[in-house]
Write an enzyme that holds these catalytic residues in place. Structure first.
Site, PDB file in Angstrom:
ATOM      1  N   HIS A  61      -5.486  47.369  19.248  1.00 31.09           N
ATOM      2  CA  HIS A  61      -6.251  48.173  18.301  1.00 31.09           C
ATOM      3  C   HIS A  61      -7.011  47.279  17.321  1.00 31.09           C
ATOM      4  O   HIS A  61      -8.205  47.482  17.044  1.00 31.09           O
ATOM      5  CB  HIS A  61      -5.280  49.097  17.552  1.00 31.09           C
ATOM      6  CG  HIS A  61      -5.938  50.104  16.667  1.00 31.09           C
ATOM      7  ND1 HIS A  61      -5.231  50.887  15.784  1.00 31.09           N
ATOM      8  CD2 HIS A  61      -7.227  50.457  16.507  1.00 31.09           C
ATOM      9  CE1 HIS A  61      -6.044  51.679  15.133  1.00 31.09           C
ATOM     10  NE2 HIS A  61      -7.276  51.432  15.552  1.00 31.09           N
ATOM     11  N   GLU A  64      -9.873  45.630  19.018  1.00 27.62           N
ATOM     12  CA  GLU A  64     -11.005  46.551  19.149  1.00 27.62           C
ATOM     13  C   GLU A  64     -11.864  46.530  17.879  1.00 27.62           C
ATOM     14  O   GLU A  64     -13.099  46.482  17.939  1.00 27.62           O
ATOM     15  CB  GLU A  64     -10.485  47.972  19.426  1.00 27.62           C
ATOM     16  CG  GLU A  64     -11.558  49.053  19.424  1.00 27.62           C
ATOM     17  CD  GLU A  64     -11.125  50.288  18.676  1.00 27.62           C
ATOM     18  OE1 GLU A  64     -11.858  50.733  17.774  1.00 27.62           O
ATOM     19  OE2 GLU A  64     -10.027  50.824  18.973  1.00 27.62           O
ATOM     20  N   HIS A  65     -11.214  46.575  16.711  1.00 26.33           N
ATOM     21  CA  HIS A  65     -11.948  46.525  15.439  1.00 26.33           C
ATOM     22  C   HIS A  65     -12.638  45.175  15.248  1.00 26.33           C
ATOM     23  O   HIS A  65     -13.818  45.110  14.884  1.00 26.33           O
ATOM     24  CB  HIS A  65     -10.990  46.755  14.270  1.00 26.33           C
ATOM     25  CG  HIS A  65     -10.663  48.188  14.012  1.00 26.33           C
ATOM     26  ND1 HIS A  65     -10.939  48.819  12.833  1.00 26.33           N
ATOM     27  CD2 HIS A  65     -10.069  49.131  14.791  1.00 26.33           C
ATOM     28  CE1 HIS A  65     -10.539  50.069  12.873  1.00 26.33           C
ATOM     29  NE2 HIS A  65      -9.998  50.283  14.060  1.00 26.33           N
ATOM     30  N   GLU A 162      -5.096  52.877   8.453  1.00 24.62           N
ATOM     31  CA  GLU A 162      -5.352  53.915   9.460  1.00 24.62           C
ATOM     32  C   GLU A 162      -4.050  54.388  10.084  1.00 24.62           C
ATOM     33  O   GLU A 162      -3.801  55.587  10.240  1.00 24.62           O
ATOM     34  CB  GLU A 162      -6.286  53.373  10.541  1.00 24.62           C
ATOM     35  CG  GLU A 162      -6.554  54.361  11.666  1.00 24.62           C
ATOM     36  CD  GLU A 162      -7.289  53.752  12.843  1.00 24.62           C
ATOM     37  OE1 GLU A 162      -7.403  54.430  13.881  1.00 24.62           O
ATOM     38  OE2 GLU A 162      -7.760  52.594  12.737  1.00 24.62           O
TER      39      GLU A 162
END
Length: 972
Positions: A61, A64-65, A162
């Site tokens: 994750h 990905e950012h 998040e």
């Protein structure tokens, strides 16, 4: 025809989708390319990788950012968000799933598509992955006062916050607990998004190593869709990325899970602040591990079984779960999950207690055993086959491009070694499945093989814990205190230096001209809006749209909303929810549900409410009853809609009780996932009737009212009174003027007209005018702080402005992305650590709104909303920034939908004064907006003392709010 760097593998035609599937392989690296050739100019692309984390640090994750934070060819700090502003994309995002990461986009503009493709390819294959970007996007520690090492340490990071927000939802915790137990030894055991307790363990070196092994072309799947040839895409693949790589001899794959030889169970907890509030708040879910999701026929069998058991209220397992006193509603995890390499089937209840877990499990197994012994009626099986056929046939695209939907459908099988074509071309499988279903033992045998005789079954009981939130905060504080105690002076200095370096980097002004762009000169001259033709059908005004719907028909009965007494207006949305879930005519609700499933893809009742384009206090409203069906069922759809409208009855009181309880549960589960929408609705609720009604029906006030209603319906007299209100609304609607909206392929219009003409309508359009819907004028200041169970905050401000027809509406529309691009994104997301922020103009409520999402800050964010307005007036702005904001607005205006969705949008826009001419003129005026216009409208309408404010947070944060904010405390 392929590019010389690629070899052609195969081509298949899928007639039901009207696409040709072409598969290629890159000769040097082995990268695979799947192209779906279609007559559609909304071309789509995605690049995806199998990502298999072995812990819950969120490495996939965070990668990905961070991949989107600058690359070799485009060394700017934030190319993804910069390209959002320099593009006419119809979709642009990045996803981390449980076992893959994908980077998709779509665009109708050829130049824009190629621009985005070059940026995406460089981002995934050549990212910079700098340590400061890792700190910003993933996690870091800072001192509470960044330059002062004597203050406490705190965790920061966008993904960190998040995931704190995600795990504020009990449903998200339940999902992760289920996967952890279901998959004890492989990647799905871990939280691919990241667990906030584990995220700080991830190092920058581990992130870079994960990229090196996972994001190599040898592991890449490149997918394209649309009317551009594959060879053109391949030329860019080769030139921009693939030519720089050799084949990598490292095969990534996910092993089969080691099977349990007996059922497993666990008890877990989620935070809830009040034990009293937690009565009957326990989730109980059973799950079975099934076969490989790459086996298309096995997945079709499992999908059929899930549908037979759970498709609608007449399905045997759903019926039991909806009606049992052991819980309030079926679990949100009821059905087939085929997103993992080995699929699973889940079912269960929420709103139960831990003591009832054995009873819930026994109840579910009893239903399955009964089906294994006695089977199910063939018509139930045929209804599910019908639903599968319908989902294959329908062209979607409202919200998520249709081409990307097809690509994603083929992605997971392709990643795991399956054949994507078999998952896209379902017709041959459906034919074989229909033949098998003629055998009455087929479904019983499936129940035995997949479920009853399958020992890999898990049971998760998740109960509320009033002390857990405080314990998790205390644990986090203790970890930080322990870390600080180990820090040397040199280590403390490095933390201070990193914070200063990150702040300096966030303030840097990169040169966006490094990136490709489209400009206003690339904007299409004309906005394409479908326009229908008017024709009376059986004395009813009708608007017809001829659209390419691939054998589907869409019918809607539209009724002018009559004037309703306040007690009826309060429950109007619940009337819509219940209307299609209860009996009609001679049928009870179970028989009606079976009827709906047999002939339609679902029917829906709703209220369409829009603010006037000329007066902020005026709104127009209509009630609609709509449905969709395959062409062969168009007459049956007409009959069903007529019966539902004219003969719906609300005398099944227990059914009403169940529906309201289910609505409450669904509403409660959604709070933290849509917190920003809820606070925007709250702070807009004092501006006009449209804002007030939305907040009262669908916002925080609506959630509060729904809970009170649900509690009251335990009293039989109150339940009867509620049913009587619904009946009164039905009777008033039947007196209202009505018209038809009909969408289909041109050749189907006469059969539809004949079907409507053949119906014996009991009620007609009224000859006399009735009192029209006219809600009370609303004008009050809102300053509210709402409490819920959450680890992060949601903030919003709203300002009263002008309706959509006013000459200042286009500048206000452009002002939203201008403030977001130029100030809010940096201040609230990059520096503040929130997952999201926004500013926008809403023509329905005539409001300009600021918002933040999953935000670790509150007071500071509210101040940043004001600082953005100061920045607007005090800064000299480059013309480029205006062009980017205008492009963002035009991109949204021009975004295509499905063939049917575009027609319906056109109809309802026109009904509410947004005619094609008005929409085209609005678009034209958007293109003429100047920076001076933005400053003028902000100065005129957005004065901080005029702001309406709403926030959503936990009790501790609200207790610490400064009194001078003047926020009224509200309990949700």
């Amino acid at each position: 025809m392929s590019h010389p760097a690629f070899t052609f593998v195969r081509q298949d035609r899928i007639p039901s989708l009207n696409v040709d599937v072409e598969e290629y392989r890159h000769i040097k690296t082995g990268a695979r390319h799947l192209h779906l050739s279609a007559e559609d100019n909304n071309n789509a692309f995605l690049v995806a990788f199998l990502t298999v984390p072995q812990d819950s640090t969120g490495v996939a994750h965070i990668l990905e950012h961070t991949s989107l934070c600058g690359s070799q060819r485009y060394p700017v700090r934030d190319p993804f968000f910069l390209m959002l502003r320099r593009s006419l994309n119809t979709f642009m995002n990045a996803f981390t799933s449980s076992d893959w990461t994908a980077y998709p986009f779509a665009s109708q503009n050829v130049k824009d598509f190629d621009n985005l493709l070059q940026v995406y390819l460089d981002a995934v294959f050549f990212p910079k992955l700098e340590v400061l970007d890792f700190a910003q996007e993933g996690h870091r520690v800072e001192f509470e006062t960044a330059p002062d090492p004597s203050t406490p340490l705190v965790y920061k990071g966008i993904v960190f916050n998040e995931m704190k927000g995600a795990l504020s939802s009990p449903v998200q915790r339940l999902w992760q607990t289920l996967h952890s137990l279901m998959f004890p030894t492989i990647t799905y055991h871990y939280n691919s998004g990241g667990d906030p307790k584990e995220i700080p363990k991830l190092s920058h070196a581990q992130l870079k190593a994960f990229h090196a092994t996972h994001y190599h072309p040898s592991h890449a799947i490149l997918m394209t869709y649309g009317d551009r040839p594959a060879a053109g895409h391949q030329a860019l693949f080769e030139d921009c990325a693939l030519q720089h790589f050799q084949s990598l001899d490292l095969k990534l794959q996910i092993a089969d899970e080691q099977r349990y030889d007996s059922p497993q169970q666990t008890l877990a907890y989620y935070p809830l602040e009040s034990l009293e509030e937690g009565k009957q708040k326990t989730h109980i879910v059973l799950a079975w591990l099934l076969g490989k999701s790459t086996d298309a026929r096995e997945m079709m069998d499992a999908s059929l079984l899930a549908g037979v058991l759970l498709d609608n209220s007449a399905s045997p397992l759903r019926q039991v779960l909806e009606t049992t006193s052991l819980g309030t509603a079926p679990s949100p995890f009821c059905g087939l999950d085929d997103t993992t390499r080995e699929a699973s089937f889940m079912c269960g209840l929420e709103g139960s207690t831990t003591e009832q877990a054995d009873d819930v499990e026994a109840l579910i197994l009893k239903v399955l055993q009964d089906i294994a012994e006695n089977g199910v009626p063939l018509e139930q099986v045929e209804s599910v086959l019908h639903q599968i056929e319908l989902s294959q046939r329908e062209i979607t695209g409202d919200g998520f491009p249709y081409g990307l939907r097809l690509l994603v459908n083929g992605l997971s099988p392709m990643l795991h070694g399956g054949d994507p074509v078999t998952f896209l071309n379902l017709d041959p499988l459906l034919t074989a499945l229909r033949a098998d279903c003629e055998n009455p033992d087929f479904i019983p045998n499936l129940v035995r093989r997949l479920l009853l005789d399958n020992p890999h079954r898990v049971r998760v009981v998740m109960a509320p814990d009033a002390k857990l939130a405080a314990q998790e905060l205390a644990d986090e504080k203790a970890r930080l205190e322990a870390l600080k105690a180990t820090l040397t002076d040199e280590a403390k200095a490095k933390i201070v230096e990193q914070a200063a370096a990150l702040e300096a980097r966030q303030q840097e002004k990169d040169d966006p001209e490094i990136l490709p762009k489209v400009g206003l000169e690339d904007v299409a001259d004309k906005l394409n809006i479908p326009e229908g033709r008017f024709e009376v059908v059986t004395d009813l005004p009708a608007t017809w749209f001829a659209r390419g719907t691939n054998g589907m028909v869409y019918q809607t009965i539209v009724l002018d909303l009559p004037d309703l007494e306040p007690d009826l207006l309060d429950v109007l949305p619940l009337f819509c929810d219940c209307m299609t879930e209860v009996g009609c005519g001679q049928y009870n609700y179970l028989e009606t549900a079976a009827w709906q499933a047999a002939v339609t893809g679902g029917i829906n009742a709703r209220v369409s409410l829009r603010g006037s384009i000329a007066d902020v206090q005026q709104i127009g409203g209509v009630f609609t009853l709509s449905g969709k069906a395959l062409v062969r069922n168009q007459a049956a759809l007409t009959a069903l809609l007529q019966a539902t409208l004219e003969e719906v009855h609300f005398d099944e009181l227990q059914r009403l009780r169940e529906l309201i309880a289910q609505s409450r549960t669904e509403s409660d589960n959604s709070i933290t996932s849509r917190g920003h929408h809820l606070v925007m609705a709250a702070c807009s609720s004092g501006l006009n009737p449209s804002g007030h009604l939305y907040h009262s029906w669908h916002g925080l006030l609506g959630i509060q009212a729904l809970r009170a209603l649900d509690d009251s319906l335990a009293d039989q007299d109150n339940l009867k009174a509620f049913a009587a209100k619904l009946a009164r609304i039905r009777d008033k609607l039947l007196e209202a003027p009505r018209q038809l909206l009909l969408v289909s392929e041109a050749e189907q219009q006469k059969p539809i007209a004949d079907a409507f003409a053949s119906q014996n309508w009991r009620t007609k359009n009224p000859s006399e005018k009735i009192a029209a819907f006219k809600p009370t004028i609303v004008n009050r200041v809102v300053k509210e702080a709402w409490r819920t169970n959450t680890q992060v905050n949601f903030c919003a401000k709203a300002y009263p402005t002008v309706p959509a027809g006013h000459s200042d509406a286009p500048p206000l529309m452009v002002l939203g992305p201008f403030l977001q691009n130029g100030y809010l994104h940096t201040a609230i997301r990059e520096q503040g650590g929130a997952y999201g922020s926004g500013s926008s103009y809403d023509g329905d409520t005539s409001a300009f709104r600021f918002s933040s999402y999953r935000d670790p800050r509150l007071v500071e964010t509210l101040a940043d909303f004001d600082h953005a307005l100061n920045w607007l007036q005090e800064t000299e702005h480059e013309p480029r920034t205006l062009e980017e904001a205008i492009l963002g607005v035009i991109s949204r205006i021009d975004r295509p939908g499905s063939p049917a969705g575009e027609a319906m949008t056109s109809f309802f826009n026109s009904l509410h004064g947004r005619t094609p001419a008005q929409r085209r003129e609005f678009r034209h005026r958007v293109l003429q907006v100047t920076i001076a216009d933005l400053q003028r409208v902000a100065k005129r309408y957005l004065q901080p003392e005029e702001a309406h404010v709403a926030v959503l947070s936990d009790a501790k944060t609200l207790a610490e709010l400064p009194e001078d904010l003047g926020l009224e405390r509200r309990e949700l």
